[in-house]
Every structure is written in C-alpha cells, then in structure tokens.
Write an enzyme that holds these catalytic residues in place. Sequence first.
Site, PDB file in Angstrom:
ATOM      1  CG  ASP A  37      -2.140   0.833   1.093  1.00  0.00           C
ATOM      2  OD1 ASP A  37      -2.267   1.555   0.086  1.00  0.00           O
ATOM      3  OD2 ASP A  37      -2.996   0.775   1.995  1.00  0.00           O
ATOM      4  CD  GLU A  55      -9.523   2.744   0.920  1.00  0.00           C
ATOM      5  OE1 GLU A  55      -9.060   1.644   1.253  1.00  0.00           O
ATOM      6  OE2 GLU A  55      -8.826   3.698   0.568  1.00  0.00           O
TER       7      GLU A  55
END
Length: 658
Positions: free
Chosen positions: A411, A466
């Site tokens: 990420d 998200e």
Amino acid sequence: MKTFRLFMLCMLCVFTAQAQKQYKLASPDGKLQTTITAGGELTYDITLDGQQILEPSPLSMTLDNGEVWGENDKPSKVSRKSVNQKVASPFYRATEIAEAYNELTLQFRGNWNVIFRAYNDGIAYRFVNKNKKPFNVVNESVNYRFPTDATASVPYVRPRAGQNRWANSFENYYENAPLSKLDKEKLIFLPLVVSMNNNVKVCITEVDLENYPGLYVTGNGNTQLTSEFAPYPKRVEQGGHNMLQLLVKETENFIAKVEQPRNFPWRVAIVTENDKDLASCNLGYLLAEASRLDDISWIKPGKIAWDWWNAWNLDGVDFKTGINNATYKAYIDFASKNGIEYVILDEGWAVNKKADLMQVVPEINLEELVAYANSKNVGLVLWAGYYAFDRDMENVCRHYAEMGIKGFKVDFMDRDDQEMTAFNYRAAKMAAKYKLILDLHGTHKPAGLNRTYPNVLNFEGVNGLEQMKWETNKTAQVEYDVMLPFIRQVSGPMDYTQGAMKNVISKSYYPCYYEPMSQGTRCRQLALYMTLDSPFNMLCDTPSNYEREPECTEFISTIPTVWDETVVVDGKMGEYIITARRSGDTWYIGGLTNWNARDLEVDLSFLGDKAYNGKLFKDGVNAHRVGRDYKSEAIQAKKGDKVKVHLAPGGGFALVLK
C-alpha cells in the site's frame, strides 16, 4: 512577384505532400480504421464506419540528444500481419479470450519503430526502441484531437499538500464536462471516457506500463487532450503516511531512463457503439505482455476476511478486540466456517513508523497465527507499506514465505513515475520467486501487469468502499459504482472491497469510521461481487455482522472470484449494469442501478440448453426506506427466459442459477 510567391507556395505544398505518406489499417471487421501519416508530422486518426472519431493526432518522442521520433522521419520499411487466436486468461473474467487484430509496423532508420494495431473495439499504438545505447526520454507527446466538443467523464488527481502535482492515490469520482470545459489546471489520470454522438464512446487508457511513467492528460480549452508525465525523481525523502512512503522532493528534466532496447507502453483508444461492449472490452488484458511465470499452479485466488474497514470489531466475545491474536483467531474461525480462503492482517501488525516489516508488535504472534490458520485451512496475508516492503524486499518475502504467509497487500505507493512502475514489476517478480500472491493497493490502474505476473491478483486505483468510512452524505458513491465497469474496470481488476451488511439510503447515510456503512441496498452489495472483477476479493464487514446475516453470508461465501465466462447482459454508463458470470455449470448474475429506481428485464439467452434452479435476491418492498430490506425467492429458468426485477434507488439484485 506575387505570381512567383504563389508558385513557390504551391510547390511547397506539393513537396510536403510528396514527403508525407499515408498508411491505412482497418480492424478485422472493417468498421474501425486508422490512417497514419508519416514523413513530416507523424499522426494517426480513427474512423468508425466512415465517421470521424479522432482527427489526425500527432505522436512523438523527444530524446535528450535532441532527436525527436515522429518529426520529419520517413519509414525505411513497412510490415503488416494479422492475428486470430485464443489467449489463456487465468484468474480473470474468462478461461480464455478471443483475440483478433491487424497490425502495421513502421520501421525508421534511427533504430526505432512504431507499431499500430486495429482491433474490432479499439486502435492502439506504441513506440519501440531498437538502439542499444542508453538515453533519456525528455518527453512523449500523446494527443487526442476530437472532432466535436463531446462530453468527457474524467477522474482528476486530488492534490496532496506539500507534494508535487503527480502525487496521488488514483482515487476520485468521475466528473462529466464538455472537452472544452475540462479544468486546464488539473491532471486527469486514466482511464477516461469521451461520449460522442450516436452513443459512441471512446475510452482512453494505456497498457504494458513497465518501467515507464504513467500517462496523464489535461484539457486545453478546446476539444483536444494533451499528455503529461511525472518527471524522473532526482531526490526522494522518507515520509508520508506513517513514514511508509518515499516523497519526491526534486525531479530531473526528463521522464524516463532507457538502458537497452525495449517496448514502450501501448496508447489505447477503445471505441464502442454501445455501453455493454465497452464494459466487455478485454484490450487491457490482450495488449499486455504474456505471463513470465512458467508455473502458476500455486496461485490461489479467493476471498479474504478483512479487518481494517470494520475496525477489528467483534461483539459477543469475552476478549478485547483489536490487533491481537485472539481477534485474528476469531476471524480465522469465521473464514474457516464459511469456506473463505484468506484472512488479512492489515496495517498495525508491524511496529508503527519504523518501515520495518521484521518488527512485529508484541500483541501479535505470527507463528502461532499461521499454525492456527493452517489447522483451519485458511491462508494469511500481510499488509505492507510500500517503503517497508521495498527497502528489504527479498528478505521480507523469503522470511514470511518460509513462515507460511501466503502473500502481501502492498500500500501507499501513490505515484506512477518511472521508479514506481518499475517497483510494481520488481515486487511481482520477487513475490513470485517465493510463491507469494500480491494485492497492489495504493497504486495506479493495472495496465496489464496481472497478465504478465498472474500472482498479482488485484489492484486498487479505485475510489472503493473504504471511502465510506469518512465521505460525507454528499458523496457520489452509488453513481460511481455504475461508472466503474465502463471506465476503470476496462483496465483490469480492482480492490473495491465490497460486502457491507449495514446498508442505508442516501438520507440515512453518514460517515462513521469505526462502524461504517454502505450507501444503497443490501442487494447492491451482493451484486457488486458479480459486476466487479476482483480475483482477490475482500469481505469488508465484521464477522459478527455476517453471522447476524447467515443467508447473505452463505451466498457471498459461495461466489467464485475467477470465471469461465463473463457476459455483460445490458448496461448504460452511469445508470445501470447487468453482468452474468459462469463458473462450471453455475451462473451468477448481478445488477446495479444509480439513485433512480429501475425495473429491469434480465434476458437469459446466454444460458446453456438446460433447466436451471436458482435463488434470486432482490430489493425488499421497503428498501427505498431501509437499505437492508431484501427478499430472496426460489426461481426456475431456462435459456431465453426474461426475469423481471425491480431495483430500489441505489439498489441491486443477485441471482444464482445452477
């Protein structure tokens, strides 16, 4: 004197016309055609059944030695070929994909080529370097000159405070505007779509983005889109989210280093006459380099019980939940009980702000968790910040592979300059060496990497669920969902992370970081598992919420993540979509709408010549008020039947036929 000047002007035009030469290339069905002009300015155009889709648009590449490929260059050799074949596509939307194209290669004396391909649904080109001597690319000029002021659907880069204009996570909603009204000050990342007359749509993207900066475009106040690229980083500094990023502080005056002969990325213009064909397009996969892995038998796609979105929440247990072994054992138990292949340990298992994946927090005993997961037939995947993974890549991969970890979710790359696109390929290669799967989160669109390294199962580059932890009730997530299959998904799979069990209508939605909810109905969340490509697919909600919803949980748990066949049954970008996917003899069909209620008729003409029994999940009669309201019913169907279903505002349906 005037007569002489007129004579010279006419002669100049004649000489220019003689110096330039045109080459035509048509798609296998003859509908799409491009005319390439070389000898002066190198240009190409696109026509569809004779209608101008793209006006002559220049392409060139400028090198640091002053040479410009595409200016006043005449081809020294021209070659053509045609291809008609089947391409294996493991871990994707079909077992294999048909590929047919006509190709034209222009070879130039300066050790460079340009290759054009014409498919039935698109035109693509790329530069090829044949020179063995290193050089730098100062710029590549990529232009799209449209004949009318058509409407563009574009994602702008969201500016990052204190960082350069190319730093971004490739997450944003789509804004619609005429080409001439696009914000000239904002960068647009790909893919994007231009909607022309007669429902013709042009999707602009790129493929085979290895060791080269990603393409951005900007508007110019007219009907042209012009390229921009992130410069090559000169100086980077550790920083950003929890000190897990490298922030570009100074750049070079070029965009890419070229050390050896190589292919440059494909520039792709996908052209379709109806929206469902755009959502069905496979050029993002077909144009990619074939797999570099000889053995892919160890790669296991599947679903993942996810911890971060639901904030490690469990209720009805006798321990404090959070980042600890007791919580993860409960997630493993849930996954095992429901046949879910993986559990992920997201951010928090490694010591914070150290960028060191060998430092595990004391609350976690990874060896114990791996042994427990193995006993339950569940694999564990670890989250990793980009810099922590990159700085110690081989040691990290070797250590955790030997421990029994199955893969990583990497990420916060948040760039696509040359160094970062090279990292994605380097990470894929290293992970494959140790038989680890990858989910590249915080990165750009797939651009073909999932074909070249099939162990890279998923990518973010999407404004996924998200966002519902913090976005306000003004957010456009429901509309975004019915844009994705026609734009972002054209480039490949996405880590959208669906599966919320707390579902609310627009007026009831509010951001809640620790107990998040989704916009729209329950059946919408079920349908997202069919409408979105995602070989490595999250179940975003808490096990406790799933256990309260056994029927929906059982359905989600049985949905495959890779498919033998995919059919986009119907759809209109920004309004609705119906997608059918086959695994073996079972069909899974899902549909979504925007905030408009909609009555759909699902044409089952794609079914085989058998009788099917199944189950339909549809929005409840009060789903327009209470998003979680749904109804399930048994259904029988055969080829050619048409199933009528009503979708509430923000609604969906899910149908399984066996």
